[in-house]
Design an enzyme around this catalytic site. Structure first.
Site, PDB file in Angstrom:
ATOM      1  N   CYS A 106      59.400  29.096  32.327  1.00  0.00           N
ATOM      2  CA  CYS A 106      60.440  28.604  33.224  1.00  0.00           C
ATOM      3  C   CYS A 106      61.529  27.837  32.441  1.00  0.00           C
ATOM      4  O   CYS A 106      62.307  28.466  31.739  1.00  0.00           O
ATOM      5  CB  CYS A 106      59.837  27.790  34.362  1.00  0.00           C
ATOM      6  SG  CYS A 106      60.890  27.839  35.825  1.00  0.00           S
ATOM      7  N   HIS A 126      56.134  31.461  36.342  1.00  0.00           N
ATOM      8  CA  HIS A 126      55.002  30.597  35.973  1.00  0.00           C
ATOM      9  C   HIS A 126      53.709  31.393  35.879  1.00  0.00           C
ATOM     10  O   HIS A 126      52.897  31.380  36.805  1.00  0.00           O
ATOM     11  CB  HIS A 126      54.855  29.469  37.001  1.00  0.00           C
ATOM     12  CG  HIS A 126      55.947  28.460  36.931  1.00  0.00           C
ATOM     13  ND1 HIS A 126      55.943  27.415  36.038  1.00  0.00           N
ATOM     14  CD2 HIS A 126      57.100  28.358  37.618  1.00  0.00           C
ATOM     15  CE1 HIS A 126      57.045  26.692  36.193  1.00  0.00           C
ATOM     16  NE2 HIS A 126      57.761  27.241  37.142  1.00  0.00           N
ATOM     17  N   GLU A 183      51.181  30.685  34.361  1.00  0.00           N
ATOM     18  CA  GLU A 183      49.999  29.804  34.330  1.00  0.00           C
ATOM     19  C   GLU A 183      49.314  29.700  35.690  1.00  0.00           C
ATOM     20  O   GLU A 183      48.202  29.189  35.786  1.00  0.00           O
ATOM     21  CB  GLU A 183      50.389  28.406  33.807  1.00  0.00           C
ATOM     22  CG  GLU A 183      51.234  27.548  34.734  1.00  0.00           C
ATOM     23  CD  GLU A 183      52.748  27.740  34.554  1.00  0.00           C
ATOM     24  OE1 GLU A 183      53.165  28.813  34.082  1.00  0.00           O
ATOM     25  OE2 GLU A 183      53.505  26.805  34.892  1.00  0.00           O
TER      26      GLU A 183
HETATM   27  N1  GLN Z   1      64.802  23.057  36.087  1.00  0.00           N
HETATM   28  C1  GLN Z   1      64.815  24.482  35.963  1.00  0.00           C
HETATM   29  C2  GLN Z   1      65.281  25.150  37.231  1.00  0.00           C
HETATM   30  O1  GLN Z   1      65.245  24.581  38.286  1.00  0.00           O
HETATM   31  C3  GLN Z   1      63.446  24.996  35.564  1.00  0.00           C
HETATM   32  C4  GLN Z   1      62.414  24.796  36.612  1.00  0.00           C
HETATM   33  C5  GLN Z   1      61.012  24.895  36.097  1.00  0.00           C
HETATM   34  O2  GLN Z   1      60.767  24.823  34.901  1.00  0.00           O
HETATM   35  N2  GLN Z   1      60.051  25.010  36.992  1.00  0.00           N
HETATM   36  O3  GLN Z   1      65.682  26.302  37.187  1.00  0.00           O
END
Ligand code: GLN
Length: 550
Positions: free
Chosen positions: A397, A523, A525
């Protein structure tokens, strides 16, 4: 006239084959109730039963999505986009039951529903009360949460004695009356503290927490005793007498080296057998075979090799902030018969001391998700260090977004490139707010959440790891790869490893001229298990092992 709470719908449950297990906790929080629930679920699955596990949290937030990592730890995301408690992560890692929004309930949701109904006039002028309206709402979610499975396990967050937990416990008491005592099993987890000065374990807090439950009308059937030292037969007798639980149902659950030992430990105490007998499921179950969990534990305790993986984050002192990331790295190790030493690194320390000082000696570097600009330059420096020193890199992410920023700045020559999350005035917004997010102002549940498809690029590292062309993964973000920069970055050598076929959003960024360098906008994970490691985690650890060898 039907008695309140005994409508025809409820009466049909008297004959229902569904079984319900409720897991509560006493004495202190952080007892590992969630892990106990997950392990019991795993054992029941091994006996051939279909199981689902859910969590009720007494706090007033609608969900943990808006809570700070300092308050709550990781926010675990489900396929349907529900932002849930990290215990749901344990449930999904230990069992195969698919979880949804229906399996995560907070007091905030309960009251939100009750008040919405009241405003709609659904209560026909009645006084709206905790009993029966709030408790009805909770019981409804017990029924819905387990549709279609043999056994529904519901863990109640918090500790007995908490004021905010009372409506939940009251609902459980009512529920057992409705569905019958044979169909409900109460498992209560307690701490048996060791008092150093006395040199002994003490049972009194456990007794008192059970007394609290019995005051409400709940009699635990199984007492799970969390302890640092063995619980003797004599202590089991004492707990049995004071807590009104048969001695064989007083179960020791000692601190273990790894959480994946828990199913084995609880099997050793016959918890599943007790549950099966109490719930009259004998005729439905088969003998259990613990081989899968034994294999997991063996690989964790006696791996054939070892690697050191740095995780560059902001909440390195918090056990739970990157829970699923740490677990999934461990799973990647299990898949390769390799022990993974996770080194938690502070992104801000990289800013002050430099990448080399903090990152040298690692076999792989992982940058997990994150929000806001604190520490982000440290993460970008970690990407640069991994890229230039050919260290396997895996970004999740935000960890993918910093790959794009670093590559834009230092390879494509786009000076000052950034995400508009960190620098709204950047001359090169290579990561920008998603179009659909521009007008969103409410914070709760409004990100791009849940499962989306990703078509993988032929010849990419990701395509090789997954071994198939189309995947689905879970998301939780507001910002995205800015497609206006796609051509420029690809020309400079960045590889797009996958895109969402519906929206054309870039889901994966890879660097080809490197042993293993993958950043994913999603994600992964949240979809890894000790018994079935996520393919990218397995591939990352394999790359780290290769680097260590060379
Ligand atoms: N802050 C970033 C976004 O909102 C990444 C979000 C995250 O890592 N879950 O796109």
């Amino acid at each position: 006239m039907a008695l309140p709470g005994l409508s025809s719908l409820h009466l049909s449950f008297f004959s229902s084959p569904m079984k319900y297990i409720f897991v509560t906790g006493g004495v202190v929080s952080s007892l590992g109730k969630g892990l106990a629930a997950a392990s019991l679920g795993a054992l029941l699955e091994l006996r051939g039963l279909s199981v689902r596990i859910q969590k009720f949290d007494p706090y007033l937030n609608v969900d943990p999505g808006t809570m700070s990592p300092f308050q709550h730890g990781e926010v675990y995301v489900l396929d349907d986009g529900a932002e849930t408690d990290l215990d749901l992560g344990h449930y999904e890692r230990f069992t195969s039951g698919a979880l949804s929004r229906a399996n995560s309930l907070s007091s905030g949701q309960v009251y939100e529903n009750v008040i919405r109904k009241e405003r709609r006039g659904d209560y026909l002028g009645k006084t709206v009360q905790v009993i029966p309206h709030v408790t009805d709402e909770i019981k409804d979610r017990i029924r819905k949460g387990g549709e279609g499975v043999d056994v529904l396990i519901t863990e109640i967050g918090g500790t007995t004695g908490d004021i905010e937990g009372l409506p939940f416990l009251e609902a459980l008491r009512q529920f057992q009356l409705e569905v019958g005592r044979d169909n409900v099993l109460f498992v209560h987890c307690v701490l048996i503290p060791f008092i150093k000065a006395a040199g002994e374990l003490k049972t009194k807090p456990a007794q008192q927490s059970v007394a609290k439950l019995r005051e409400i009308g709940i009699q635990p059937d199984i007492l799970v005793c969390r302890t640092e030292y063995p619980v003797t037969g004599e202590m089991k007798q004492k707990l049995s007498l004071y807590c009104n639980v048969p001695p064989q149902a007083v179960i020791e659950c000692r601190d273990a080296e790894t959480i994946y030992e828990l199913p084995l430990a609880l099997a050793g105490e016959e918890i599943d057998e007790l549950a099966v007998r109490h719930l009259r499921l004998e005729s439905k179950v088969k003998p259990r075979n613990l081989a899968v969990w034994q294999d997991v534990v063996r690989k964790l305790k006696f791996p054939a090799s070892r690697v050191r993986i740095g995780v560059v984050g902001k909440y390195i002192d918090l056990q739970d902030a990157y829970k699923s990331v740490y677990e999934s790295l461990t799973h990647g190790g299990i898949a390769n018969d390799c022990g993974v030493e996770i080194v938690r690194l502070d992104a801000e320390e990289i800013e002050t001391r430099g990448a080399e000082a903090v990152l040298k000696g690692l076999d792989g570097i992982c940058v997990p998700g994150g929000f806001g600009d604190r520490g982000v330059e440290g993460k970008i420096a970690a990407v640069k260090y991994a890229r230039e020193n050919k260290i396997p890199y895996y970004g999740l992410c935000l960890g993918m977004q910093v790959v794009v920023i670093e590559f834009a700045r230092n390879v494509a020559g786009l000076e000052g490139a950034n995400s508009t999350e960190m620098d709204p005035q950047t001359p090169h917004p290579v990561i920008d707010i998603m179009e659909a997010q521009r007008t969103v102002t409410a914070k709760g549940g409004t990100m791009r959440l849940g499962s989306y498809e990703c078509a993988l690029t032929e010849g990419s590292l990701s395509r090789a790891a997954y071994g198939k062309p189309l995947i689905t993964e879970r998301h939780r973000h507001r910002f995205e790869f800015n497609n206006k920069y796609r051509d420029t970055l690809v020309k400079a050598g960045l590889r797009i490893g996958g895109i969402n076929p519906q929206s054309d959003l870039v889901e994966i960024a890879e660097i080809p001229d490197h042993p293993w360098f993958v950043g994913v906008q999603y994600h992964p994970e949240f979809k890894s298990k000790p018994t079935a490691a996520h393919p990218l985690f397995a591939a990352f650890i394999k790359a780290a092992m290769q680097r260590k060898r060379s």
